[in-house]
Design an enzyme around this catalytic site. Structure first.
Site: not given
Ligand code: BG6
Length: 495
Positions: A203, A391
């Site tokens: 990111e 993701e």
């Molecule tokens: C992304 C990141 O922003 O979202 C991850 O690359 C992160 O590291 C994921 O865990 C989900 O966000 P969160 O805050 O729910 O863990």
């Protein structure tokens, strides 16, 4: 029309949220190791000490702010009696064999993980690497190979060696380019037979709104953020150059946080807001994929008096060595407006207003059934490069039943909607998509809140927000559903 036969189905993790073992076998501290746990209603904190007076304290972890992350004269540090979720996380370090076996049982073709830079170079600027840290990844990749799981490796996922943050203000200093490329070359040379897919910075566009997370930048002034992003771009280009010299079969991707933006109203002012906000994100892929700085950003730098410490040859490198593919995270869409009082919404490091058409989870993140099709088409139309969703997923406070099950129908429902939208982008619109890795495939710590309670996995891990629990792994209902989806290559998403 269906997914390619070699479509890379799998799951994603990050070292600081998953590995634990934060000082084991010579690992150094990373920026993640000084961040406490928070929750939906209170932020994580970065703890610090004054090395001269011994005074200690904590500062709210900063999103969307250019305030220093810790006070002048202090340094981020681990302070006794605080709880730091990264220190044990869900202990992949000692459970990797069991975890990769579970992934294999689901039929994973790929597993996205990050290397913890400070496990390999404990201070980031060391002359020699830590062999014990490398030995851990030797074991992990051997295990992946055993099950024919293709690793997708992120070189830097929110875990800058802490020494680099303290000594250099992280990525704001050009010297980090050299330290990073040295590290990247080392691991690509060592693992190129086992690892074909690499990502440089997780990111990368988070540099604009969370520079400590994205690059260990303690003083995140606009000037420093712009410089840090520039330095990461140059480091990425040099990594692509090195990767191709090491092994022509290696591919290096960019990793962008991407959420399609919607205007709340048909007011042209809202449309303009969407466009300008979209540029703030796509600037990063315009450079790392497109190979040059767009005018809208250069003009902004000129207006804001930002002057980059750059070299003529930086721009030649950016043009010559763009990333081979564009990977991105996408959890949902974001709705914005110029009109007041529409109620704030939450999401993956974003601000916006509530979209009345979408349902949200307990953390305010919305489920958008069309989001992946929109995201994939937008990015493919703009860059014409292969894409990879690295993701996507939904955090939920899963409940374990008395007979040790998790009935996570809400997760299956979210994924059915998202995968169906992704499939339409591929089969109807012809987007070139390499793979899909669901975020947090085995429960891990949340990056945003530091909670364990915000779970994403197909596999439940017995661990709570205070560090209690046996760390036992238990497949959830979604585990069996995803296994079936992979087995039929996404043609049947039914439950
Ligand atoms: C992304 C990141 O922003 O979202 C991850 O690359 C992160 O590291 C994921 O865990 C989900 O966000 P969160 O805050 O729910 O863990």
């Amino acid at each position: 029309m269906a997914f390619k036969t070699n479509f890379l189905w799998g799951g994603a993790t990050a070292a600081n949220q998953f590995e634990g073992a934060y000082l084991t076998d010579g690992k150094g501290l990373s920026t993640a190791d000084v961040m406490t746990a928070g929750a939906y209603d209170h932020p994580r904190q970065v703890t610090w000490k004054n090395p001269i007076t011994g005074e200690t304290g904590a500062t709210d972890f900063g999103f969307f702010t250019d305030k220093r992350q810790v006070p002048v004269g202090t340094i981020p540090a681990v302070i006794a009696d605080n709880y730091y979720p990264s220190h044990t996380a869900t202990d992949f370090y000692h459970h990797y064999a069991e975890d990769i076996k579970l992934m294999a049982e689901m039929g994973f073709k790929t597993f996205r993980l990050s290397l913890n830079w400070s496990r390999i170079f404990p201070n980031g600027d060391d002359a020699t690497p830590n062999e014990a840290g490398l030995a851990f990844y030797d074991r992990v990749f051997a295990e992946c190979q055993k099950y024919h799981i293709e690793p997708l490796v992120t070189l830097s996922h929110y875990e800058t060696p802490l020494n680099l943050a303290i000594k250099y203000n992280g990525w704001a200093d050009r010297q980090l380019i050299g330290f990073f490329v040295n590290y990247a070359k080392l691991v690509m040379n060592r693992y190129h037979d086992q690892v074909k897919y690499w990502l440089t910075f997780n990111e990368i566009n988070l540099m604009d709104n969370a520079p400590f997370l994205a690059g260990g930048v303690i003083d995140g002034s606009p000037q420093n953020r712009a410089q840090a992003a520039h330095n990461q771009f140059v480091a990425s280009a040099l990594t692509v150059q090195a990767a191709h010299a090491i092994d022509t079969t290696i591919q290096v991707g960019q990793m962008l946080a991407y959420s399609p933006l919607y205007a709340y109203t048909a007011d042209p002012a809202d449309q303009l807001k969407v466009q300008l906000q979209q540029q703030a994100t796509l600037f990063y892929s315009d450079v790392q994929i497109g190979g040059h700085y767009p005018n809208y950003r250069l003009n902004q730098y000129a207006r804001d008096g930002i002057k980059l410490d750059d070299r003529h040859e930086d721009y030649a490198l950016l043009a010559k060595y763009p990333a081979d593919f564009l990977s991105f995270s996408c959890y949902g869409s974001n709705t914005v407006t110029t009109h007041e009082d529409k109620g704030n919404a939450a999401g993956n490091f974003m601000t916006g207003v509530k979209n009345p058409y979408l349902e949200t989870n307990a953390w305010g993140w919305a489920t958008d059934p069309d989001v992946l099709r929109i995201a994939l088409n937008t990015l493919f139309d703009r860059y014409h490069k292969p894409l990879w969703i690295v993701e996507n997923g939904i955090g939920w406070a899963d409940e374990l039943t008395a007979d040790q099950k998790v009935h996570d129908d809400y997760r299956i429902k979210y994924l059915q909607a998202n995968l169906s939208s992704m499939r339409d982008a591929v089969t109807i619109d012809g987007v070139d998509l390499m793979g899909y890795t669901m975020w947090g495939c085995i429960d891990l710590v949340s990056a945003g809140t530091g909670e364990m309670k915000k779970r994403y996995g197909f596999v439940y891990v017995d661990r709570d927000d205070r560090g209690n629990g046996s760390l036992k792994r238990l497949p959830k209902d979604s585990f069996y559903w995803y296994k079936k989806v992979i087995a039929n290559n996404g043609s049947d998403l039914s439950h």
